[in-house]
Design a protein around this motif. Structure first.
Motif, short mmCIF file in Angstrom:
data_model
loop_
_atom_site.label_atom_id
_atom_site.label_comp_id
_atom_site.label_asym_id
_atom_site.label_seq_id
_atom_site.Cartn_x
_atom_site.Cartn_y
_atom_site.Cartn_z
N VAL A 1 1.16 -1.29 -0.72
CA VAL A 1 -0.02 0.06 0.03
C VAL A 1 0.69 1.10 -0.26
O VAL A 1 1.68 1.09 0.77
CB VAL A 1 -0.71 0.11 1.11
N CYS A 2 0.83 2.63 -1.08
CA CYS A 2 1.29 3.56 -0.81
C CYS A 2 0.86 4.01 0.63
O CYS A 2 0.33 4.22 1.27
CB CYS A 2 0.66 4.39 -1.56
N CYS B 1 -1.03 8.14 -0.21
CA CYS B 1 -3.16 8.16 -0.22
C CYS B 1 -2.96 6.48 -0.12
O CYS B 1 -4.55 6.54 0.43
CB CYS B 1 -2.56 8.23 -1.92
N SER C 1 -3.38 3.84 -1.44
CA SER C 1 -4.16 2.66 -2.10
C SER C 1 -3.01 1.54 -2.33
O SER C 1 -1.73 1.91 -2.28
CB SER C 1 -4.30 3.53 -3.62
N MET D 1 -0.72 -0.37 -4.68
CA MET D 1 0.04 -0.22 -5.56
C MET D 1 0.79 -1.89 -6.19
O MET D 1 0.58 -1.69 -7.24
CB MET D 1 1.18 0.08 -4.42
N HIS E 1 2.41 -5.81 -9.98
CA HIS E 1 1.71 -4.35 -9.86
C HIS E 1 -0.06 -4.63 -10.05
O HIS E 1 -0.42 -5.03 -10.82
CB HIS E 1 1.89 -3.82 -11.35
N CYS F 1 2.79 3.99 -7.50
CA CYS F 1 1.22 4.66 -7.00
C CYS F 1 0.35 4.61 -8.80
O CYS F 1 1.10 5.75 -8.69
CB CYS F 1 1.38 5.23 -6.00
N GLU G 1 -2.04 5.97 -8.75
CA GLU G 1 -3.26 6.65 -7.83
C GLU G 1 -2.32 7.78 -7.52
O GLU G 1 -3.02 8.96 -8.47
CB GLU G 1 -4.53 6.51 -6.76
N CYS G 2 -1.53 8.91 -7.12
CA CYS G 2 -0.82 9.79 -6.55
C CYS G 2 0.53 10.07 -7.49
O CYS G 2 1.55 10.51 -7.26
CB CYS G 2 -0.19 9.81 -5.69
N ASN H 1 6.56 7.24 -5.73
CA ASN H 1 7.41 5.35 -6.36
C ASN H 1 8.25 5.18 -5.39
O ASN H 1 8.87 6.69 -4.49
CB ASN H 1 8.32 6.01 -7.75
#
Length: 136
Positions: free
Chosen positions: A17-18, A21, A23, A25, A40, A107, A109-110, A113
């Motif tokens: 998880v990032c 954010c 979310s 990854m 991924h 990620c 979403e945002c 890296n």
């Protein structure tokens, strides 16, 4: 101590998880006596880079960001100092990894890296009490 030893010989499947954010990854699967697999969120397998290649990529990003910081068109970008600091931390992280293969986790979403070595990921996954492992 015995639980730590047992966790080495037990398979693990976790979501990576990032840290920014929260979310998902990627997914990682650790199985005994096999190479770990990282997928991924788009479905493709994440292939590890050698430490030298990852360092070269990070140094190129740092050089480009520093050049952009000197350009009057881009030097007011509020994210640029954070990106330079983040990339510098990545280079310092790579220096202490001792030649281990490195995964670049992106990620979707945002756009964040992360560069993480396989031993680092394995340790985080095995120590996580839940199925979601935040990467920071």
């Amino acid at each position: 101590m015995l639980d730590n030893l047992r966790s080495i010989f037990r398979g693990h499947q976790r979501e990576l998880v990032c840290g920014y954010c929260a979310s998902v990854m990627a997914w990682i699967e650790l199985r005994p006596l096999r190479h770990p697999t990282v997928r991924h969120v788009t479905g493709h397998q994440v292939i590890p880079m050698r430490e030298g290649m990852a360092t070269a990529v990070a140094r190129t990003r740092l050089t480009t960001a520093k050049e952009a910081a000197e350009d009057p068109l881009f030097n007011r970008d509020p994210d640029l100092p954070c990106f330079i600091e983040h990339t510098t931390r990545q280079i310092n992280y790579l220096r202490v990894q001792g030649g281990e293969p490195v995964f670049e986790l992106l990620c979707a979403e945002c756009g964040a890296n992360y560069l993480r070595s396989m031993p680092d990921l394995c340790t985080q996954v095995r120590r996580s009490p839940i199925s979601r492992v935040p990467i920071r």
